[in-house]
Enzyme design. Structure first.
Site, PDB file in Angstrom:
ATOM      1  N   HIS A 374      36.338 -33.516  73.713  1.00 24.81           N
ATOM      2  CA  HIS A 374      37.659 -34.081  73.406  1.00 24.81           C
ATOM      3  C   HIS A 374      37.709 -35.606  73.485  1.00 24.81           C
ATOM      4  O   HIS A 374      38.796 -36.179  73.417  1.00 24.81           O
ATOM      5  CB  HIS A 374      38.724 -33.550  74.369  1.00 24.81           C
ATOM      6  CG  HIS A 374      38.960 -32.078  74.291  1.00 24.81           C
ATOM      7  ND1 HIS A 374      39.961 -31.527  73.535  1.00 24.81           N
ATOM      8  CD2 HIS A 374      38.324 -31.047  74.887  1.00 24.81           C
ATOM      9  CE1 HIS A 374      39.947 -30.205  73.681  1.00 24.81           C
ATOM     10  NE2 HIS A 374      38.949 -29.893  74.495  1.00 24.81           N
ATOM     11  N   LYS A 567      53.433 -40.493  75.249  1.00 26.12           N
ATOM     12  CA  LYS A 567      52.102 -39.938  75.532  1.00 26.12           C
ATOM     13  C   LYS A 567      51.626 -40.604  76.796  1.00 26.12           C
ATOM     14  O   LYS A 567      52.293 -41.507  77.308  1.00 26.12           O
ATOM     15  CB  LYS A 567      51.133 -40.204  74.370  1.00 26.12           C
ATOM     16  CG  LYS A 567      51.118 -41.649  73.866  1.00 26.12           C
ATOM     17  CD  LYS A 567      50.206 -41.811  72.658  1.00 26.12           C
ATOM     18  CE  LYS A 567      50.915 -41.622  71.336  1.00 26.12           C
ATOM     19  NZ  LYS A 567      50.214 -40.704  70.437  1.00 26.12           N
ATOM     20  N   ARG A 568      50.457 -40.184  77.336  1.00 27.73           N
ATOM     21  CA  ARG A 568      49.930 -40.869  78.506  1.00 27.73           C
ATOM     22  C   ARG A 568      49.774 -42.358  78.201  1.00 27.73           C
ATOM     23  O   ARG A 568      49.453 -42.739  77.067  1.00 27.73           O
ATOM     24  CB  ARG A 568      48.586 -40.259  78.904  1.00 27.73           C
ATOM     25  CG  ARG A 568      48.725 -38.896  79.542  1.00 27.73           C
ATOM     26  CD  ARG A 568      49.532 -38.962  80.818  1.00 27.73           C
ATOM     27  NE  ARG A 568      48.779 -39.640  81.850  1.00 27.73           N
ATOM     28  CZ  ARG A 568      48.276 -39.048  82.935  1.00 27.73           C
ATOM     29  NH1 ARG A 568      48.476 -37.752  83.150  1.00 27.73           N
ATOM     30  NH2 ARG A 568      47.590 -39.737  83.826  1.00 27.73           N
ATOM     31  N   LYS A 573      45.448 -46.138  73.715  1.00 24.24           N
ATOM     32  CA  LYS A 573      46.576 -45.625  72.928  1.00 24.24           C
ATOM     33  C   LYS A 573      47.517 -46.758  72.496  1.00 24.24           C
ATOM     34  O   LYS A 573      48.397 -46.573  71.673  1.00 24.24           O
ATOM     35  CB  LYS A 573      47.345 -44.569  73.730  1.00 24.24           C
ATOM     36  CG  LYS A 573      46.542 -43.295  73.999  1.00 24.24           C
ATOM     37  CD  LYS A 573      47.344 -42.280  74.811  1.00 24.24           C
ATOM     38  CE  LYS A 573      46.516 -41.113  75.329  1.00 24.24           C
ATOM     39  NZ  LYS A 573      46.267 -40.063  74.319  1.00 24.24           N
ATOM     40  N   THR A 678      47.842 -34.668  69.247  1.00 29.68           N
ATOM     41  CA  THR A 678      48.545 -33.466  68.785  1.00 29.68           C
ATOM     42  C   THR A 678      50.039 -33.730  68.659  1.00 29.68           C
ATOM     43  O   THR A 678      50.736 -33.016  67.954  1.00 29.68           O
ATOM     44  CB  THR A 678      48.297 -32.280  69.740  1.00 29.68           C
ATOM     45  OG1 THR A 678      48.408 -32.758  71.077  1.00 29.68           O
ATOM     46  CG2 THR A 678      46.924 -31.682  69.526  1.00 29.68           C
ATOM     47  N   LYS A 682      53.350 -32.615  66.065  1.00 30.21           N
ATOM     48  CA  LYS A 682      54.673 -32.154  66.511  1.00 30.21           C
ATOM     49  C   LYS A 682      55.778 -32.963  65.862  1.00 30.21           C
ATOM     50  O   LYS A 682      56.796 -32.415  65.409  1.00 30.21           O
ATOM     51  CB  LYS A 682      54.782 -32.241  68.036  1.00 30.21           C
ATOM     52  CG  LYS A 682      53.861 -31.283  68.757  1.00 30.21           C
ATOM     53  CD  LYS A 682      53.688 -31.595  70.245  1.00 30.21           C
ATOM     54  CE  LYS A 682      52.453 -30.866  70.768  1.00 30.21           C
ATOM     55  NZ  LYS A 682      52.021 -31.315  72.101  1.00 30.21           N
TER      56      LYS A 682
HETATM   57  F1  GPW Z   1      38.689 -36.995  78.291  1.00 26.03           F
HETATM   58  N1  GPW Z   1      42.289 -35.467  76.058  1.00 26.03           N
HETATM   59  C1  GPW Z   1      43.154 -35.418  77.122  1.00 26.03           C
HETATM   60  F2  GPW Z   1      38.297 -35.609  76.700  1.00 26.03           F
HETATM   61  O1  GPW Z   1      44.360 -35.210  76.969  1.00 26.03           O
HETATM   62  F3  GPW Z   1      38.619 -34.917  78.683  1.00 26.03           F
HETATM   63  N2  GPW Z   1      42.662 -35.591  78.385  1.00 26.03           N
HETATM   64  C2  GPW Z   1      41.346 -35.751  78.627  1.00 26.03           C
HETATM   65  O2  GPW Z   1      40.947 -35.934  79.792  1.00 26.03           O
HETATM   66  C3  GPW Z   1      40.458 -35.722  77.523  1.00 26.03           C
HETATM   67  C4  GPW Z   1      40.950 -35.613  76.257  1.00 26.03           C
HETATM   68  C5  GPW Z   1      38.991 -35.827  77.800  1.00 26.03           C
HETATM   69  C6  GPW Z   1      42.887 -35.292  74.712  1.00 26.03           C
HETATM   70  C7  GPW Z   1      42.473 -36.334  73.695  1.00 26.03           C
HETATM   71  O3  GPW Z   1      42.672 -37.623  74.233  1.00 26.03           O
HETATM   72  C8  GPW Z   1      43.347 -36.136  72.449  1.00 26.03           C
HETATM   73  O4  GPW Z   1      42.959 -37.011  71.431  1.00 26.03           O
HETATM   74  C9  GPW Z   1      43.225 -34.689  71.963  1.00 26.03           C
HETATM   75  O5  GPW Z   1      44.167 -34.447  70.969  1.00 26.03           O
HETATM   76  C10 GPW Z   1      43.465 -33.711  73.097  1.00 26.03           C
HETATM   77  O6  GPW Z   1      42.622 -33.998  74.212  1.00 26.03           O
HETATM   78  C11 GPW Z   1      43.238 -32.280  72.693  1.00 26.03           C
HETATM   79  O7  GPW Z   1      42.031 -32.147  72.011  1.00 26.03           O
END
Ligand code: GPW
Length: 841
Positions: A374, A567-568, A573, A678, A682
């Site tokens: 991710h 978002k975070r 970002k 994501t 939405k």
């Molecule tokens: F670093 N994402 C997240 F890859 O929300 F683990 N937290 C995390 O710690 C990580 C990824 C990690 C997110 C991505 O930033 C986002 O772009 C993506 O849409 C989402 O994971 C689901 O795939």
């Protein structure tokens, strides 16, 4: 006090408490038997809570029946199951979703109405289940919804944190973290004290040869912690399937090695042991896209992986099949590298406990696992120090070394001339101290690796995992673009829009097959339809404006353009790019003559999101947003033309209010850094347009809905590296417009300029890693274009409708079907009463 139907106040209160605690009277609320008493007490919080628990327990009863049936059916049918391992499940609220999926929301609404309750108020009593940080955890929750709705035999496995993601307060513009104790009253979980697993830590490894001359390895001593299962029912939409999410909670083991402490009177230390055990599942690490290598986090990971694997293996063994059939019965998906230890644990079970040969075992393991990546951000890639591993999980470290040895031997045979390759791909990084590279271990131990959007899946193949593509060939790497569940993110969050769509499409089938939305395209020129579309957006904005007034005291004009970035908070970002753009807008308005200001399109800039408690720069960004808000919102020159709002404590239930109310939302990460995103999906699904970079899923959204319906800006990912290089070695300068913004901040316009100096320095002096200055001009001109476009409401509405009509691809149902076909090789289970349930919904 004279509630009819109750003789005394005590009797009444006992009844309310009953509803709250036991559920015995749950049905009473629905059938209205408590009507007279409840009516007298409308608006009182305890009774609203009682109404919530009564309703929740009534629906829970219905769910339990289908849940049991589903589990029996799946066991009897004995098909392959998919196990989704995720350290985060960001579920949000459950009642509304349960009502929708059980299909009796209307009945509940009428019942509650009769009692004098508004169903919305009752729904709002529920505490969010916030066992996640952001996109990764919410994706897992959407996946569970789709898996159940599509009748896949699936289980989620996670940790039952006592504290979810912290609650965010804003005090004097600063983020303050408050613990999120959410388990006070949670009717949606079932403690399974009968389902426990003892998990071992520390200790040492004993290798010896047995009487037959075979080497036997055992892991001995150390400490045991017990994992207790808590089960959460996951109902599908339009089906009676109710899958299971199993969350593990830690407690001291009754078979403690240190039982002797009790006997020897060392009571204090025995209690300390108990607390230490419970600490494992106590709290969710609040970092998003950041790993900090803490021992407790590794403990969490192993505790959860070991308990889950034990459970999965136990279930498999009941079927009395041969081990070689394991991968035909079990698919395990790793949500990022957090559960990578499951690979090592399965190998350990097979060789140390079940006595399989290494190669046979390893064949089974690699056929079982799939790994989803991710992120490409280096600070988010997990690495664990070898000494830490050695101490906590000595046997697992040995197995990792063996996995690495056999892997590197294979690489050496295939690439004898490339000596450097071995060091590059080794699972062990030869640093000081040595580190275990979890992503490499996940790749080596899985049969498929996927990214979460096309660009991202390409990037992992050409950058961080390049060598592995050479080693395994390109087919091991694939893309599954993320999706979202339209049940929560359209129907629940935006019921009026869903209803309007249903009225044109002849029903709610689109919630199960989102591509049906394309039937909306012909209505793009329908005047009445457009009017209703616009009215719904306006009503959603009014609702958000009310929330803003109530929570911040600032009154915003719902006729203004609502510009949202929730978002975070993270430098990649680029909320800083947004707020700098807002400051530029403020300066522009200030410089206008009063009569010129009349032509300015009013805008409300809305921010929301949490910063990791230790992420100082992110906290500085929150502080700046709030300070800019204080100045701008109180400047009489500006009035309604610009408002800046920071919504406290952004979470799933707030997202359900915010998402339908946006005109424009911001998805403006530095190209190549946001794996997918994501929330972009939405917002568009709710008729909002987006401003974005060519990053993550923005690219595919653009392809689907058409370039003319998206506001794109900024540098491309392929140019990022060169630009960064130039910042350090070439001539770097700050964009002149941005420089003016910096001057304004430095002049103290938003309070103590020192508070923001590091934020400015990161861009002006320290290489501007996230390309804020490079993209500033393009960002601002695109924002100006948005102002112009919004003035033509008719065209704007057409863009909004066409975009929604073309969003079918982004349902998590499509996404789950892709995983099922190309990675898990599983089939849905036929459910006979599906038609009946569908009729109910
Ligand atoms: F670093 N994402 C997240 F890859 O929300 F683990 N937290 C995390 O710690 C990580 C990824 C990690 C997110 C991505 O930033 C986002 O772009 C993506 O849409 C989402 O994971 C689901 O795939």
């Amino acid at each position: 006090f004279s509630p009819s139907g109750f003789k005394t106040k005590d009797e009444f209160e006992a009844c309310i408490t009953d509803v709250g605690n036991s559920g015995l009277r749950a049905e009473d609320l629905i059938t209205g038997r408590m009507r007279p008493a409840c009516r007298d007490h409308i608006g009182k919080i305890p009774i609203q809570l009682a109404a919530y628990s009564g309703t929740a327990l009534a629906f829970r009863d219905r769910l339990i029946i289908d849940w049991n049936k589903t589990q029996q059916r799946q066991t009897f049918d004995d098909q392959k199951r998919i196990y989704y391992l995720s350290l985060e499940f960001l579920m949000g609220r459950t009642l509304d979703n349960a009502m929708l999926n059980v299909g009796l929301k209307k009945v509940a609404k009428e019942g509650l109405d009769d009692l004098g309750f508004r169903i919305e108020d009752v729904i709002n009593q529920e505490h969010d289940a916030a066992l996640g940080n952001g996109g990764l955890g919410r994706l897992a929750a959407c996946f569970l919804d789709s898996l159940a709705s599509l009748n896949y035999p699936a289980w989620g496995y996670g940790l039952r944190y006592r504290y979810g993601i912290f609650k965010q307060d804003i005090e004097n513009g600063y983020q303050v973290e408050i613990p999120d104790y959410w388990l006070d009253f949670n009717p949606w979980e079932f403690a399974r004290h009968d389902v426990t697993v003892d998990v071992q830590f520390y200790g040492w490894v004993n290798k010896h040869t047995d009487d037959d001359g075979k080497q036997v390895v055992s892991w001995q001593d150390g400490e045991l912690v017990t994992a207790v299962a808590y089960d959460v029912p996951i109902p599908g939409y339009g089906t009676s399937t109710v899958n299971n999410l199993r969350l593990w909670s830690s407690k001291a083991s009754s078979g403690e090695f240190d039982f002797s402490k009790f006997n020897s009177g060392d009571y204090e230390s025995a209690v300390a042991d108990q607390q230490r055990a419970e600490t494992i599942s106590a709290v969710l690490y609040p970092n998003d896209n950041l790993e900090r290598g803490k021992e407790l986090r590794l403990k969490q990971q192993y505790f959860w992986c070991a308990a889950s694997l034990h459970d999965i293996v136990r279930r498999f063994k009941k079927t009395q099949r041969k081990w070689s059939e394991f991968p035909d019965q079990v698919a395990i998906q790793l949500n990022d590298t957090h559960p990578t230890l499951a690979i090592v644990e399965l190998q350990r079970i097979l060789i140390d406990k079940e006595g399989l040969e290494w190669d046979v075992a390893w064949g089974i393991v690699t056929k079982t696992f799939g790994y989803t990546n991710h992120t490409v951000l280096p600070e988010a890639l997990e690495k664990w120090s070898v000494p830490l591993f050695q101490n906590l999980l000595p046997r697992h470290l040995q197995i990792i070394y063996d996995i690495n040895l056999f892997f590197l031997q294979g690489v050496e045979r295939r690439f004898p001339k490339d000596r450097e390759m071995l060091g590059r791909v080794s699972i062990i990084e030869e640093s000081q101290p040595k580190m275990v590279r979890m992503a490499y271990l996940a790749i080596v131990g899985s049969h498929k690796v996927n990214g979460v959007a096309e660009l991202h899946s390409d990037l992992i193949k050409t950058t961080i995992f390049k060598d592995f593509v050479k080693i395994y060939g390109p087919d091991k790497f694939t893309n599954v673009t993320n999706g979202i569940t339209p049940r929560r993110w359209l129907h629940q969050a935006n019921p009026r829009l869903s209803e309007l769509i249903a009225s044109k499409l002849g029903g709610y089938d689109f919630l199960k097959d989102l591509t049906l939305l394309n039937k909306l395209e012909p209505f793009v020129d329908d005047k009445d339809f457009k009017k209703e579309w616009a009215e719904i957006k306006y009503a959603n904005k009014v609702r958000l404006a009310q929330h803003i007034l109530k929570t911040t005291g600032v009154s915003v004009n719902p006729k203004a353009l609502f510009d949202v970035q929730v978002k975070r908070i993270h430098e990649y970002k680029r909320q800083q790019l947004n707020i700098f753009g807002v400051i530029r807008r403020y300066l522009t308005i200030k410089a206008l003559k009063p009569e010129e200001r009349k032509k300015v399109l009013p805008r409300v800039s809305i921010f929301g999101g949490k910063a990791a408690p230790g992420y100082w720069m992110a906290k500085t960004i929150i502080h700046l947003i709030n300070k800019v808000g204080e100045v701008v919102n109180n400047d009489p020159d500006v009035g309604d033309l610009l408002k800046v709002i920071f919504i406290e404590d952004y979470n799933v239930s707030k997202a359900e209010i915010i998402t339908p109310a946006s005109d424009i939302s911001e998805h403006i990460s530095t190209a190549g850094t946001e794996a997918s995103g994501t929330s972009n999906m939405k917002f568009v699904l709710n008729g909002g347009l987006i401003i974005g970079t060519l990053d993550g899923a923005n690219i595919e959204i653009t392809r689907e809905i058409g370039e003319q319906n998206v506001f794109l800006f900024g540098n491309l990912s392929e140019d990022v590296e060169d630009l960064r290089h130039n910042h350090f070695y070439g001539e770097s300068h700050v964009d002149p417009e941005l420089a003016k913004v910096f001057d304004t901040i430095k002049a103290g316009t938003f309070g103590d300029e020192g508070a923001f100096s590091a934020l400015i320095a990161a861009i002006a002096e320290h290489g501007d890693y996230y390309l804020v200055s490079d993209d500033f001009h393009s960002y601002c001109s695109t924002q100006d274009l948005i102002d112009e476009s919004y003035k033509n409401q008719d065209e704007w509405l057409s863009k909004s409708i066409l975009s929604v009509a073309r969003m079918g691809f982004f349902t998590s149902d499509r996404c789950i079907n892709e995983y099922a076909d190309s990675i898990w090789n599983i089939e849905p289970l036929q459910v006979k009463d599906e038609d009946e349930v569908r009729a109910r919904t």
